[in-house]
Design an enzyme around this catalytic site. Sequence first.
Site, PDB file in Angstrom:
ATOM      1  N   THR A   1       0.849  -1.186   0.000  1.00 53.54           N
ATOM      2  CA  THR A   1       0.000   0.000   0.000  1.00 53.54           C
ATOM      3  C   THR A   1       0.887   1.238   0.000  1.00 53.54           C
ATOM      4  O   THR A   1       1.954   1.255   0.607  1.00 53.54           O
ATOM      5  CB  THR A   1      -0.926   0.025   1.226  1.00 53.54           C
ATOM      6  OG1 THR A   1      -0.152  -0.138   2.426  1.00 53.54           O
ATOM      7  CG2 THR A   1      -1.953  -1.092   1.149  1.00 53.54           C
ATOM      8  N   ASP A   2       0.411   2.295  -0.679  1.00 55.48           N
ATOM      9  CA  ASP A   2       1.199   3.497  -0.853  1.00 55.48           C
ATOM     10  C   ASP A   2       1.067   4.426   0.354  1.00 55.48           C
ATOM     11  O   ASP A   2       0.407   4.108   1.342  1.00 55.48           O
ATOM     12  CB  ASP A   2       0.758   4.232  -2.131  1.00 55.48           C
ATOM     13  CG  ASP A   2       0.885   3.357  -3.356  1.00 55.48           C
ATOM     14  OD1 ASP A   2       1.755   2.473  -3.367  1.00 55.48           O
ATOM     15  OD2 ASP A   2       0.105   3.551  -4.309  1.00 55.48           O
ATOM     16  N   LYS A   3       1.656   5.582   0.238  1.00 58.28           N
ATOM     17  CA  LYS A   3       1.644   6.593   1.290  1.00 58.28           C
ATOM     18  C   LYS A   3       0.215   6.972   1.670  1.00 58.28           C
ATOM     19  O   LYS A   3      -0.611   7.266   0.801  1.00 58.28           O
ATOM     20  CB  LYS A   3       2.415   7.823   0.809  1.00 58.28           C
ATOM     21  CG  LYS A   3       2.542   8.933   1.835  1.00 58.28           C
ATOM     22  CD  LYS A   3       3.342  10.076   1.254  1.00 58.28           C
ATOM     23  CE  LYS A   3       3.475  11.219   2.254  1.00 58.28           C
ATOM     24  NZ  LYS A   3       4.250  12.360   1.685  1.00 58.28           N
TER      25      LYS A   3
ATOM     26  N   VAL B   1      -2.216   5.228   2.520  1.00 55.44           N
ATOM     27  CA  VAL B   1      -3.246   4.254   2.145  1.00 55.44           C
ATOM     28  C   VAL B   1      -3.412   3.239   3.272  1.00 55.44           C
ATOM     29  O   VAL B   1      -2.425   2.748   3.821  1.00 55.44           O
ATOM     30  CB  VAL B   1      -2.899   3.552   0.816  1.00 55.44           C
ATOM     31  CG1 VAL B   1      -3.929   2.473   0.493  1.00 55.44           C
ATOM     32  CG2 VAL B   1      -2.825   4.573  -0.310  1.00 55.44           C
TER      33      VAL B   1
END
Length: 490
Positions: A123-125, A127
């Site tokens: 998962t990204d920043k 998220v």
Amino acid sequence: MIKRTIQRLHNSIAAIMSNLPAPSPDCLKRKTEDQKDDAEFVPKKSKTIKKEPVPQMQGNPNAKRKVAVLIAYNGKGYHGIQRNPPYPSIEEEILKALLALKAITQEHYDKPSSIGFQRAARTDKHVSAASNILSLKMVTNIENFLDEVNAILPNQIKIFGFKRTTKGFDCKTQCTGRTYMYVLPTYALAPVETVVTDQYRVTDEVLARVNEILKLYIGTHNFHNFTSGIKPTERRAYRYIISFECGKPFVREGLEFVTCKVRGQSFMLHHIRKMIGLMIAIVKGYCKDDVLQLSWGPEKVDVPKAPGLGLLLDELYFDGYNKKWGRDGLHEPIEWSDYEDELEKFKEEYILPEIYKGEKNDRVMWDWLKTLHMHSFDVESKNTRRHRNQSPDSGENTLDAGDEVEAQEKVLKPPKTDSESTDDLVSIAEQGELTKETVSDNSTEKIRGALESGCTKTMGDNSVLDSEVGQEVQEVNQESASECQKLGQR
């Protein structure tokens, strides 16, 4: 020769037998009884011993076992799940907690790959994940492990349980599917000509249009335009989308929201956010459906990326592993139905409220929509703009850029006060983008107010704004930005 030899042997045996003493009657009787007992004896078949399943966590308490760990987290304040020093990450927090409980050693903390540490989905920043899986080797026979580890972790990160797996289990490579959710306010789906407020409610026709667009993503396509750093000729650019749909609307914090769920085998960086962004652009009317086909082609296409606030990982699937190993009596299937209530409670308490409040207070989607008109939705090398009223083969647009910007501002914002407009001019000047095109004809009084406030830093002999309102606005240099910033602080 042979016959004579056989005859000699026969004679020798007969002579030996004749010299043997005759058996006694008692010996014959015992032999008869032994034969009778042998006749009555019937050998029994050997009984098959059924092996009992080995208890999951039995053995040396200090031995490390390969396990799948169920976690959930709110990604706000973290630079994604993946460990990336010196930036804060979800994995960093979990590894610290495991080290504190001595579930792993300092050596394993410094080099997680030595214990097969892996995450099922990245998962990204900022998220979040309502469910994610980690696989690693760790000491499992720790008393009150879940209570102890969750006491160390921040409230927005929680470990729900773990299951024993095969030694070669890798949660990333053996994950056969992932489901993500994207929660967005329904005003983002309103046609561009529609004036919206917090009380906006989406219509059934708009929702039907949304699902119509989302279905176009289903199947295998080349998504190189929906990520970064991947060329259209690379095999990894192709991804398979299993399902994509938008649910029924609901109201939270006075705003109406919908949830879009997408399931696929795997996703790339920014993949889902760009699919949502392009869907919004099509539904609002900034471009047509054919942009999808264009984006799957070899050319580089300008595709907008929706904010990361509403995105969260919802569910993971291990169908192949469960079919092969989940029924062997030694290992448990990787499924977490027993934790559904706990996961839902965590999602409702720590993840979804952040999305609702973030949209209500920070207007994340609202601010992003103000930039949507800046995208061309076309091949970037052409340096052109395709509008909803422009056909793919036409070079003409029925609306010019000025009209479109003005229409967008009217849709997204109520009429502003003079002070708010002056602040906007100062903000634009800070960015060095104050030009004639950024000021409408009816803004002369607001420009005069900005001038009188002192935001007239010169660039050489040329002033940014002449004293006579209506003359050409010239570009502001970097020095004017600092001056206007000081003005804003006063």
